[in-house]
Design a protein around this motif. Structure first.
Motif, mmCIF file in Angstrom:
data_model
loop_
_atom_site.group_PDB
_atom_site.id
_atom_site.type_symbol
_atom_site.label_atom_id
_atom_site.label_comp_id
_atom_site.label_asym_id
_atom_site.label_seq_id
_atom_site.Cartn_x
_atom_site.Cartn_y
_atom_site.Cartn_z
ATOM 1 N N VAL A 27 0.846 -1.194 0.000
ATOM 2 C CA VAL A 27 0.000 0.000 0.000
ATOM 3 C C VAL A 27 0.883 1.246 0.000
ATOM 4 O O VAL A 27 0.588 2.228 -0.687
ATOM 5 C CB VAL A 27 -0.948 -0.016 1.223
ATOM 6 N N SER A 28 1.993 1.199 0.735
ATOM 7 C CA SER A 28 2.883 2.363 0.786
ATOM 8 C C SER A 28 3.498 2.668 -0.586
ATOM 9 O O SER A 28 3.768 3.830 -0.894
ATOM 10 C CB SER A 28 3.990 2.154 1.820
ATOM 11 N N ASP A 29 3.692 1.651 -1.410
ATOM 12 C CA ASP A 29 4.190 1.887 -2.768
ATOM 13 C C ASP A 29 3.139 2.625 -3.601
ATOM 14 O O ASP A 29 3.464 3.534 -4.371
ATOM 15 C CB ASP A 29 4.550 0.565 -3.453
ATOM 16 N N MET A 77 7.442 4.505 -11.450
ATOM 17 C CA MET A 77 8.819 3.994 -11.504
ATOM 18 C C MET A 77 9.475 3.978 -10.132
ATOM 19 O O MET A 77 10.262 3.085 -9.828
ATOM 20 C CB MET A 77 9.634 4.795 -12.504
ATOM 21 N N SER A 78 9.156 4.931 -9.286
ATOM 22 C CA SER A 78 9.700 4.930 -7.925
ATOM 23 C C SER A 78 9.175 3.739 -7.141
ATOM 24 O O SER A 78 9.929 3.064 -6.440
ATOM 25 C CB SER A 78 9.328 6.213 -7.198
ATOM 26 N N ALA A 79 7.879 3.476 -7.255
ATOM 27 C CA ALA A 79 7.292 2.346 -6.545
ATOM 28 C C ALA A 79 7.792 1.021 -7.139
ATOM 29 O O ALA A 79 8.054 0.065 -6.409
ATOM 30 C CB ALA A 79 5.774 2.413 -6.620
ATOM 31 N N TYR A 80 7.941 0.956 -8.449
ATOM 32 C CA TYR A 80 8.354 -0.268 -9.132
ATOM 33 C C TYR A 80 9.789 -0.656 -8.789
ATOM 34 O O TYR A 80 10.111 -1.829 -8.693
ATOM 35 C CB TYR A 80 8.219 -0.061 -10.647
ATOM 36 N N SER A 81 10.637 0.334 -8.600
ATOM 37 C CA SER A 81 12.069 0.037 -8.541
ATOM 38 C C SER A 81 12.656 -0.076 -7.142
ATOM 39 O O SER A 81 13.859 -0.006 -6.987
ATOM 40 C CB SER A 81 12.835 1.119 -9.304
ATOM 41 N N SER A 82 11.856 -0.298 -6.118
ATOM 42 C CA SER A 82 12.447 -0.259 -4.783
ATOM 43 C C SER A 82 12.653 -1.607 -4.125
ATOM 44 O O SER A 82 13.722 -1.884 -3.598
ATOM 45 C CB SER A 82 11.610 0.645 -3.875
#
Length: 162
Positions: A27-29, A77-82
């Protein structure tokens, strides 16, 4: 595993398939993605309020839409790449990955699926998308091909289960 970057957390998969990354998102993503989406139009509105451009509402709307689209891309992209690459805490994802691995192994299936492509093409696809998250700002490149060329940190899947 070829080391791509110094990760503070275990690397789950250096080349995860797109669908698995989406399934494992928290959810945080999603909140991060939505927040970054809202920043562009909010900034445009704030700037127009305190430093008016003199443009009509029609053109202001276009600017806010463009800011929103850039925000959607940045947020996704920020959520995808963490998580998969160990750049943020990923204990929950490791647990989910292990459970999925055990379930698929019990069913006699491969963790990374099967592909109708020749092995040479699968390798080329892997070489293009492995580590692509390090260059998302230049060219976003996602993995949509099932292939056996994946890397991970030691201990993500215990040795007795391999």
């Amino acid at each position: 595993m070829r080391k791509l970057h110094d990760a503070p957390f275990p690397v789950i998969d250096t080349d995860p398939i797109f669908g698995r990354v989406i399934r494992y998102m928290r959810v945080s993503d999603y909140v991060l993605g939505i927040s970054l989406t809202a920043v562009g139009p909010a900034f445009m509105y704030w700037m127009e309020k305190y430093q008016p451009s003199g443009l009509s509402r029609k053109y202001q709307r276009h600017g806010m839409l463009a800011g929103g689209l850039v925000g959607v891309c940045a947020g996704f992209m920020s959520a995808y790449s963490s998580r998969f690459w160990g750049t943020s805490e990923n204990a929950r994802e490791i647990k989910m990955y292990r459970e999925e691995y055990r379930r698929l192994k019990a069913e006699g299936k491969s963790m990374h699926g099967t592909s109708s492509l020749p092995l040479s093409i699968q390798r080329i696809s892997s070489e293009y998308s492995t580590g692509a998250f390090l260059n998302f700002d230049v060219a976003p490149w996602f993995n949509f091909v099932n292939h056996p060329f994946h890397g991970q940190s030691d201990g993500v899947i215990p040795d007795d289960e391999k």
